[in-house]
Design an enzyme around this catalytic site. Structure first.
Site, short mmCIF file in Angstrom:
data_model
loop_
_atom_site.label_atom_id
_atom_site.label_comp_id
_atom_site.label_asym_id
_atom_site.label_seq_id
_atom_site.Cartn_x
_atom_site.Cartn_y
_atom_site.Cartn_z
N TRP A 47 -12.94 11.12 76.34
CA TRP A 47 -12.59 11.01 77.50
C TRP A 47 -10.90 11.71 78.51
O TRP A 47 -11.09 10.89 79.26
CB TRP A 47 -12.30 8.78 77.38
CG TRP A 47 -13.58 8.62 77.00
CD1 TRP A 47 -14.31 7.55 77.78
CD2 TRP A 47 -13.03 7.95 75.81
NE1 TRP A 47 -15.18 7.57 76.78
CE2 TRP A 47 -14.51 7.38 75.78
CE3 TRP A 47 -12.57 8.53 74.51
CZ2 TRP A 47 -15.14 6.35 74.71
CZ3 TRP A 47 -13.65 7.57 73.53
CH2 TRP A 47 -14.70 7.11 73.52
N ASP A 48 -10.70 12.03 77.63
CA ASP A 48 -9.86 13.18 78.74
C ASP A 48 -8.73 12.17 79.03
O ASP A 48 -7.60 12.17 79.37
CB ASP A 48 -9.98 14.20 80.01
CG ASP A 48 -9.36 15.26 80.29
OD1 ASP A 48 -7.83 15.30 79.22
OD2 ASP A 48 -9.33 15.31 81.47
N ALA A 49 -8.15 10.89 77.02
CA ALA A 49 -7.23 10.69 77.50
C ALA A 49 -6.52 10.75 76.89
O ALA A 49 -5.81 9.29 77.01
CB ALA A 49 -8.22 9.29 76.68
N ASP A 50 -5.90 11.80 77.25
CA ASP A 50 -5.04 12.29 76.44
C ASP A 50 -3.12 11.66 76.72
O ASP A 50 -3.18 10.78 77.78
CB ASP A 50 -4.68 13.88 76.59
CG ASP A 50 -4.59 14.34 77.79
OD1 ASP A 50 -3.55 14.26 78.93
OD2 ASP A 50 -5.74 14.95 78.76
#
Length: 375
Positions: A47-50
């Protein structure tokens, strides 16, 4: 150290498992480099939830006890308050079941960690009942945009051969600005985007070449099996100004304070205005980049929003104390210092530009002197 998501960040079929130490906070002994502990905030991140930025070192007070703590926060807007000696959650974390992936080659994690306290700072679901009804025109445009688009949440993986709304999208939630902290109040501050993302994957057709070149969506991986479904992007429409109009009901951006001593949200207020909307409907909040600073005098300063304004808030109550129009969006974190004249100054970079279709409008670094009871 906050570690980011693996590449590529929408597909993980070639990286089975939880993918340590991605999207994790990792502690090491600075003298020796020896690994101490880690805490993963998202398993198998697709999710590109970095992590949003540098972690904040704080103290959590519970009765007569003071716990040395560290704040781990991801772009989804979940706040993990950890004991910084051993990495253990102070208020508990539970693994909750999340939806599986539709992609044959993807093996999404069956569960994701959710802190028991505090609650997420951003909404994590979207349904068609949430479509923005700020104006009839916006409601109609957004209803058309999401025709045939799947909704739900949280942690919806990219769908197969159709579009799906992920909320928050890959811009947050909380973004790179991170947090600030008032040790007297025990309040942690973060500015929060409310932005959804429409995404989906399909089989890559080698005859079409890189899909981004012919308008067919984005290649996820030049050597991988999938590419983006056409029509993906932010859950918003273009307005009459560069400001995008998100397709969910406001707020579209907020400033939040978390009481770390209780794990509760102390207050949330809308942050930013939408200039193109009719009078009386502009207080929507706005997305933006950049973070907050908290002063010892009890003021939280923040730019960030794409309405090109710089604001000061009462740290205890969230009341807006001051706002000024800038020559460009201030997508930066402010600094503060004491000048040789003994006065306190706060400085912001305001150039415009950024991720929200803002034009670059200048090259300004602006300083303000603080006066009055909040100096």
């Amino acid at each position: 150290m906050p570690f980011g998501a693996p590449s590529v960040d929408q597909y993980g079929g070639d990286r089975a498992g939880d993918n340590l130490f991605s999207t994790s906070l990792v502690a090491a002994d600075a003298n020796t480099g020896k690994y101490l502990w880690h805490f993963q905030v998202v398993h198998h991140d697709i999710w590109d939830a970095d992590m949003t930025g540098a972690p904040a070192l704080i103290d959590v007070k519970q009765g007569d006890k003071t716990i040395p703590a560290v704040v781990a926060m991801d772009k989804i807007g979940m706040v993990f308050l950890l004991n910084r000696i051993n990495g253990k959650p102070i208020y508990g974390v539970e693994e909750r079941q999340v939806p599986p992936s539709e992609l044959a080659l993807e093996h999404a994690s069956k569960t994701q960690p959710f802190p028991l306290k505090p609650p997420p700072l951003a909404r994590m679901t979207f349904s068609k009942d949430d479509i923005a009804a700020v104006t009839p025109e916006l409601e109609a445009a957004c209803s058309k945009l999401i025709e045939g688009v799947e909704t739900g949440g949280p942690f919806l993986p990219p769908s197969y051969n159709h579009l799906r709304v992920q909320f928050p999208g890959n811009h947050g939630g909380v973004n790179w600005g991170g947090t600030s902290f008032d040790p007297q109040l025990g309040y942690l501050f973060a500015n929060v985007n409310e932005l959804g993302q429409m995404s989906g994957l399909r089989e890559h057709d080698p005859k079409t070449g890189p899909a981004a070149a012919n308008g067919q969506g984005n290649r996820v991986d030049p050597d991988g099996p999938y590419e983006g479904v056409p029509g993906g992007g932010r859950l918003s429409i273009k307005g009459s100004t560069p400001q995008q109009l998100p397709c969910h009901q406001p707020p579209w951006g907020e400033l939040a304070a978390v009481n770390v001593n209780t794990g509760e949200i102390a207050w949330k207020v809308r942050l930013g205005v939408t200039n193109s909307l009719p009078e009386g409907k502009r207080n929507t909040g706005r997305p933006g980049n950049g973070g907050t600073i908290a002063t010892a005098g009890g003021v939280v300063f923040v730019g960030a929003t794409d309405d090109a304004r710089f604001r000061g808030f009462d740290a205890k109550t969230g009341k807006e104390l001051w706002t000024v129009k800038l020559p460009g969006a201030a997508e930066a974190t402010p600094i503060t210092y004491q000048g040789r004249d003994g006065r306190q100054y706060v400085v912001i970079t305001a150039t415009g530009g950024g991720f929200f279709n803002n034009p670059v409008t200048g090259d300004s670094v602006i300083a303000f002197a603080l006066d009055g009871p909040h100096q």
